[in-house]
Scaffold this active site. Structure first.
Site, short mmCIF file in Angstrom:
data_model
loop_
_atom_site.label_atom_id
_atom_site.label_comp_id
_atom_site.label_asym_id
_atom_site.label_seq_id
_atom_site.Cartn_x
_atom_site.Cartn_y
_atom_site.Cartn_z
N TYR A 39 53.40 113.06 -15.81
CA TYR A 39 54.74 113.38 -15.30
C TYR A 39 55.83 112.93 -16.27
O TYR A 39 56.96 113.42 -16.19
CB TYR A 39 54.99 112.71 -13.94
CG TYR A 39 54.13 113.19 -12.80
CD1 TYR A 39 53.26 114.26 -12.93
CD2 TYR A 39 54.21 112.56 -11.55
CE1 TYR A 39 52.48 114.68 -11.87
CE2 TYR A 39 53.43 112.97 -10.49
CZ TYR A 39 52.56 114.03 -10.65
OH TYR A 39 51.79 114.42 -9.59
N HIS A 97 43.41 112.27 -12.53
CA HIS A 97 44.34 113.35 -12.16
C HIS A 97 43.64 114.70 -12.05
O HIS A 97 43.84 115.43 -11.08
CB HIS A 97 45.46 113.42 -13.20
CG HIS A 97 46.70 114.08 -12.69
ND1 HIS A 97 47.94 113.85 -13.23
CD2 HIS A 97 46.90 114.96 -11.69
CE1 HIS A 97 48.85 114.56 -12.57
NE2 HIS A 97 48.23 115.26 -11.64
#
Length: 267
Positions: A39, A97
């Site tokens: 991110y 992830h």
């Protein structure tokens, strides 16, 4: 340990935007914050937390290991970098992830490294994200189902992911729903709007309450304080069995996140 029901997501939020979102969320009463290495906002999340004055012991912070850091020699060093950015000695939950594309890094290798990170006290709990039934089984074979706190998956009224949910439940693995509002698509759904009207609630509150009632954790993001406040009220919304059945009928296997070269072969 358990996974809290409702938190703040920070996907796609950058710079001052994510700082404001986290600050507003903490002021509103949120104590769960979800971020990830990819991110690119861990440092800003850490700054917002530090400025808030909220004690670390009251917070539940999640981050996620990116695919470039899955190998045994990279995973723990990358997590330590995340901790430095987040200005904390540990995170409460660390997730893989995405599974390694093409199985380049075996599941057994990165799950063992993740378990070692927990043993070192870098993370309280460990888990996975975007894992199929087959990949969850490989993770279970590597570290045991009891070690896997959650599988964070795309899950909303249009993609209810029942096969993955059922397998996870059979093995005691919690489900965290991301994109519970389907990028806002469900907010205009006439079925959800009617349920919201009956309860004097918002469509967002209905969708979140639906997921929470099914036992999932949810991590919606918002840049607006009013939406952050409103989402919290989903915890108090009590949907009827009929409401739940109507939303169950909306499932149409509509997946919105399936990046080419990254996504596994979905169930």
């Amino acid at each position: 340990m358990s996974i809290p029901k409702l938190g703040i997501g920070t996907f796609r939020l950058q710079g001052d935007v994510v700082i404001d979102s986290v600050r507003n969320g903490l002021e509103a009463g949120y104590r769960v914050i979800d971020t990830a290495q990819i991110y690119g906002n861990e440092a800003e999340v850490g700054a917002a937390i530090a400025a808030s004055g909220v004690p670390r012991s009251e917070l539940f912070i999640t981050t996620k290991i990116w695919i470039a850091n899955l190998s045994r020699d990279k995973l723990i060093p990358s997590l330590k970098e995340s901790l430095a950015k987040l200005r904390t000695d540990y995170v409460d939950l660390t997730l893989i992830h995405w599974p390694s594309p093409g199985g380049e890094v075996p599941v057994a290798e990165f799950m063992a490294a993740l378990a070692e990170a927990r043993a070192q006290g870098l993370t309280r709990q460990i888990g996975v994200s975007n894992f199929t039934v087959e990949l969850m089984q490989q993770a279970i074979d590597a570290v045991g189902a009891e070690a896997i706190a959650t599988n964070q998956i795309e899950l909303h009224p249009y993609l209810q992911n029942r096969k993955v949910v059922e397998f996870a439940r059979e093995h005691g693995i919690h489900i965290t729903s991301y994109m519970t509002l389907a990028y806002g698509k469900v907010l205009g759904d006439p079925v959800i709007q009617k349920i919201a009207d009956r309860h004097n609630a918002t469509p967002a509150q209905v969708a979140l309450a639906w997921a929470i009632k099914l036992g999932y954790a949810v991590i919606p993001s918002s840049t607006k304080r009013a939406n952050l406040d409103g989402n919290l009220k989903a915890l108090d919304l009590r949907l009827s069995d009929d409401d739940m059945a109507q939303i169950a009928a909306l499932d149409r296997n509509e997946r919105l996140t399936s990046p080419q070269g990254l996504a596994p072969a979905w169930d």
